[in-house]
Design an enzyme around this catalytic site. Structure first.
Site, PDB file in Angstrom:
ATOM      1  N   CYS A 174      33.820  10.715  -3.416  1.00  0.00           N
ATOM      2  CA  CYS A 174      33.182  10.659  -2.101  1.00  0.00           C
ATOM      3  C   CYS A 174      32.112   9.556  -2.043  1.00  0.00           C
ATOM      4  CB  CYS A 174      32.634  12.015  -1.702  1.00  0.00           C
ATOM      5  SG  CYS A 174      32.373  12.135   0.098  1.00  0.00           S
ATOM      6  N   LYS A 221      31.462  12.848  12.290  1.00  0.00           N
ATOM      7  CA  LYS A 221      31.732  13.331  10.933  1.00  0.00           C
ATOM      8  C   LYS A 221      33.214  13.639  10.754  1.00  0.00           C
ATOM      9  CE  LYS A 221      30.339  16.764   7.488  1.00  0.00           C
ATOM     10  NZ  LYS A 221      29.496  17.943   7.176  1.00  0.00           N
ATOM     11  N   SER A 249      34.891  15.316   3.848  1.00  0.00           N
ATOM     12  CA  SER A 249      33.616  15.702   4.451  1.00  0.00           C
ATOM     13  C   SER A 249      32.652  14.528   4.322  1.00  0.00           C
ATOM     14  CB  SER A 249      33.052  16.946   3.749  1.00  0.00           C
ATOM     15  OG  SER A 249      31.799  17.308   4.287  1.00  0.00           O
ATOM     16  N   HIS A 253      37.279  15.375  -1.335  1.00  0.00           N
ATOM     17  CA  HIS A 253      36.695  16.393  -2.213  1.00  0.00           C
ATOM     18  C   HIS A 253      37.773  17.370  -2.671  1.00  0.00           C
ATOM     19  CE1 HIS A 253      32.368  15.570  -2.000  1.00  0.00           C
ATOM     20  NE2 HIS A 253      32.522  15.289  -0.717  1.00  0.00           N
ATOM     21  N   GLU A 300      37.929  18.827  -5.282  1.00  0.00           N
ATOM     22  CA  GLU A 300      37.313  19.906  -6.081  1.00  0.00           C
ATOM     23  C   GLU A 300      36.775  21.051  -5.244  1.00  0.00           C
ATOM     24  OE1 GLU A 300      33.813  17.453  -4.788  1.00  0.00           O
ATOM     25  OE2 GLU A 300      35.887  17.051  -5.402  1.00  0.00           O
ATOM     26  N   ARG A 349      26.220  25.683   7.960  1.00  0.00           N
ATOM     27  CA  ARG A 349      24.916  25.050   7.747  1.00  0.00           C
ATOM     28  C   ARG A 349      24.593  24.100   8.894  1.00  0.00           C
ATOM     29  NH1 ARG A 349      25.541  20.726   3.499  1.00  0.00           N
ATOM     30  NH2 ARG A 349      26.423  19.747   5.380  1.00  0.00           N
TER      31      ARG A 349
END
Length: 318
Positions: free
Chosen positions: A142, A163, A194, A237, A239, A251
């Site tokens: 990332c 985003k 992300s 990502h 992972e 969040r």
């Protein structure tokens, strides 16, 4: 074979409960083999979560792995206890004279900053320079991928209109389907994204020392490799756990950012529904391929014999 970590690391119990083969350091010392030495520069604020995610994937290999967690000395984490950091992490200065088979540089929530504005940028540059001579293969993730591309090749990042968040279909480029990192991959597979920025694809394509392995018409370039197949830059990502994007979304809602619902993530685009885990198999396969075919197959038994990467290093990052 297992990864070798301290019994006291939070990831140890979590991975044991998932029936993942972990070996405590004292047990590993009894085995008369040379494990792969893997260092992780963990720049994520959720350090324990990221440790567990990466170790889960690195454990999916027949090779024994020794893990070293590296923290920045120029910036102290405010989201993880100082006790955890002092117990399980080391600074770069403490390992700079060592050599490693592999290195992972994670992402960080600093995308909107210029590289030079990041508090630990100079230290990260030192680590990336060191990796050219002291590490056989490096995986950048990332923002870590953006930082690595900028430092090593002068490739810029640019801000997206909004985003990029969700689970996006990816496809290997036709001439790269048999690349060792992609062995066993389906023609289309899914990866969490992300981020607020992207690498400039035209600059990647024009760099003679790089090749794009995987991309998506929806989320752009995903996996880039250098011509030596010792450096990899992964913009997504793989992972992430099944609920990581959900936690990030909640969040952002609580912060009043008014985020869009992550693409192709919640069934029916309803945040109250449990997300499906649609990328776990390929995530495990990518990391096991990396360790088995891109690291173990090429790294020397004597780490002192690692040959430095000799490609032209450009960019303003140095």
């Amino acid at each position: 074979m297992p990864i070798n970590i301290s019994r006291n690391l939070p990831a140890y119990k979590t991975l044991q409960n998932e029936n993942i083969f972990v070996l405590a350091t004292d047990e590993a010392l009894k085995q008369d083999i040379r494990p792969l030495k893997v260092a992780i520069v963990n720049l994520m604020p959720t350090k324990i979560e990221t440790e567990t995610q990466l170790m889960r994937l690195l454990s999916n290999s027949p090779i024994q792995i020794d893990i070293t967690l590296i923290k920045t000395a120029t910036y102290a984490s405010t989201n993880t206890s100082s006790e955890h950091m002092s117990s399980f992490y080391t600074t770069f200065d403490e390992v700079k004279d060592e050599r490693f088979d592999a290195l992972v540089i994670t992402g960080a929530p600093v995308e909107k900053l210029e590289f030079r504005e990041v508090a630990y940028w100079d230290e990260l540059c030192t680590i990336m320079e060191w990796s050219k001579t002291n590490v056989y293969s490096t995986m950048h993730i990332c923002w870590g991928a953006q930082a690595g591309l900028y430092y090593h090749y002068g490739i810029n990042k640019r801000e997206l209109p909004k985003k990029l968040s969700g689970i996006y279909p990816q496809k290997a480029h036709c001439d790269e389907r048999n690349h060792p990192l992609l062995k066993g991959f389906d023609e289309v597979f899914y990866v969490p994204q992300s981020r607020y920025t992207e690498v400039v694809p035209e600059e990647v394509e024009s760099c003679k020392d790089l090749k794009i392995l995987v991309s998506s018409p929806l989320s752009g370039t995903h996996i880039i490799a250098d011509k030596s197949d010792r450096r990899f830059f992964v913009t997504g990502h793989a992972e992430y756990d099944h609920n990581t994007l959900k936690n990030e979304y909640q969040r952002d809602v609580e912060k009043g950012i008014n985020p869009e619902i992550p693409y192709n993530y919640f069934p029916g685009d309803a945040p109250e529904n449990r997300p499906l885990y649609t990328w776990r198999g390929h995530a495990s396969l990518m990391y096991s391929n990396w360790l088995n075919f891109c690291v173990y197959k090429g790294t020397p038994y004597d780490l002192g014999e690692i040959q430095p990467l000799s490609y032209f290093i450009g960019g303003d990052g140095i």
